[in-house]
Design an enzyme around this catalytic site. Structure first.
Site, short mmCIF file in Angstrom:
data_model
loop_
_atom_site.label_atom_id
_atom_site.label_comp_id
_atom_site.label_asym_id
_atom_site.label_seq_id
_atom_site.Cartn_x
_atom_site.Cartn_y
_atom_site.Cartn_z
N TYR A 245 -15.19 1.25 9.42
CA TYR A 245 -13.39 1.10 9.54
C TYR A 245 -13.03 1.73 11.12
CZ TYR A 245 -8.48 3.03 8.63
OH TYR A 245 -7.61 3.76 9.14
N TYR B 8 -3.70 -8.74 23.97
CA TYR B 8 -2.83 -9.98 23.71
C TYR B 8 -1.63 -9.53 24.36
CZ TYR B 8 -4.23 -13.04 20.04
OH TYR B 8 -4.70 -14.33 19.77
N LEU C 195 -0.46 -3.72 8.75
CA LEU C 195 -1.39 -1.97 8.92
C LEU C 195 -2.16 -2.54 7.66
CD1 LEU C 195 1.87 -0.99 9.20
CD2 LEU C 195 2.19 0.69 7.59
N LYS D 295 -13.67 -7.26 8.47
CA LYS D 295 -12.45 -8.17 8.61
C LYS D 295 -11.50 -8.41 8.70
CE LYS D 295 -13.83 -11.45 6.41
NZ LYS D 295 -14.36 -12.75 4.71
N GLY E 266 1.02 -0.82 0.20
CA GLY E 266 -0.29 0.00 -0.34
C GLY E 266 0.69 1.38 -0.03
N SER F 252 -5.39 -2.54 6.03
CA SER F 252 -6.07 -1.79 5.52
C SER F 252 -7.27 -1.52 4.72
CB SER F 252 -6.66 -1.66 7.19
OG SER F 252 -8.38 -0.98 7.29
N GLY G 214 -3.89 -2.05 -2.45
CA GLY G 214 -2.16 -2.00 -2.97
C GLY G 214 -1.79 -2.51 -3.72
#
Ligand code: UDP
Length: 311
Positions: A146, A160, A74, A92, A11, A76, A37
């Site tokens: 988004y 995490y 990154l 997703k 991208g 998305s 991208g």
């Protein structure tokens, strides 16, 4: 950072980050499914033995052979028209994709940096926006796909970190521009530059009183690299804090190009944030980072890029 995975590496921002990491001597694994991208952004790196490209969708199980020391996540769609066109993929990649990336990081013992966004602040009621602000997002509006995906991604990364002890970073990226933005990605920078170069009217949405603060891509990449090395798990804003109204921005583009374009007004998109400017005190304190490229310098370089693309 010896061997680094960049998701979304083909991208606009991802390709500049790959380039920077390669020049710092890292081995770079670039993963992208190429829905927004473009291989053109990374074709210059294919000859380098330290560069590997994987055509994969991070929302599925991710297999990356070999050691990984760090992951920049990154991947998305990132422009409003892209995520409005790809609402399910956007949700997703922020949710399932971030889960897969965190699983991979845990398996490899890699440090992870999540590329989050100023959109987590929504249409902000606190101005400028510090990292401590929780935001004002419409979850069911068109931009929610988004904003909420990135908010969920932040929550996943923190879980995490807390639950599995993965080393994590969260960077909230504010409007970034520069060469390799897609001409048709619908964002204000390519739109205005391409319109002014063609002598067309610049399409200002609403009255143009809404504000944005534009950061040149090399400054942003420097911020990402420093955040990976020096930050802690708490989010950090990276952006330029020089704020302009969209009308002022249109006038700057017309003047720099020397175009005789006029300005026309189009309807304001739903939930378009009325103001946006990062509070970058934390980036200054923790990373010793601040933007260096002025709007004029950065725009000149970006205009040159689009001029050559058109010729
Ligand atoms: N905008 C505009 N004309 C355009 C494209 C965008 O006036 O042709 C406005 C848009 O409404 C927003 C600002 O410019 O207020 C920045 O839009 P962009 O799509 O670049 O990114 P955003 O900051 O909204 O994510």
């Amino acid at each position: 950072m010896k061997r680094v995975l960049v998701t979304g590496g083909a991208g606009f921002i991802g390709s500049h980050l790959c380039e920077r990491l390669l020049s710092d001597g890292a081995k770079v694994v670039c993963a992208d499914n190429l829905i927004t991208g473009d291989l053109k952004n990374i074709e210059g790196f294919f000859g380098q033995s330290d560069f590997v490209f994987l055509n994969l969708d991070v929302t599925n199980y991710i297999h990356v052979p070999g050691q990984l020391d760090a992951i920049f996540h990154l991947a998305s769609p990132a422009s409003p028209i892209d995520y409005l066109k790809l609402p399910i993929q956007t949700l997703k990649v922020g949710s399932l994709g971030t889960h897969k990336v965190m699983g991979l990081a845990r398996e490899k013992g890699a440090r992870v940096l999540l590329a989050s966004t100023s959109e987590t602040y929504g249409d902000p009621q606190v101005h400028p926006q510090p990292e401590s602000y929780w935001g004002h997002v419409n979850p069911i509006g068109p931009r929610g796909v988004y904003d909420e995906a990135k908010r969920f991604a932040e929550a996943m990364v923190m879980a995490y970190h807390r639950h599995h002890g993965v080393e994590t970073r969260i960077v909230r990226i504010f409007n970034t521009y520069g060469p390799r933005m897609r001409k048709d990605d619908g964002r204000v920078v390519p739109n205005f530059i391409c319109q002014a170069l063609a002598g067309d009217d610049l399409t200002v949405y609403g009255e143009g009183k809404q504000t944005r603060s534009f950061c040149f891509v090399s400054d942003l990449v420097e911020g990402l690299v420093r955040a990976m090395q020096r930050s802690d798990a708490y989010p950090v804003n990276i952006g330029n804090d020089v704020e302009k109204t969209i009308l002022e921005f249109a006038e700057i583009v017309i003047k720099l190009i020397g175009s005789d374009s006029a300005i026309c007004h189009k309807p304001m998109p739903v939930d378009d944030p009325k103001v946006r400017r990062p509070d970058i005190s934390r980036a200054r304190d923790v990373l010793g980072w601040e933007p260096r490229v002025s709007l004029e310098e950065g725009l000149k370089e970006t205009i040159e890029y689009f001029r050559q693309l058109e010729s």
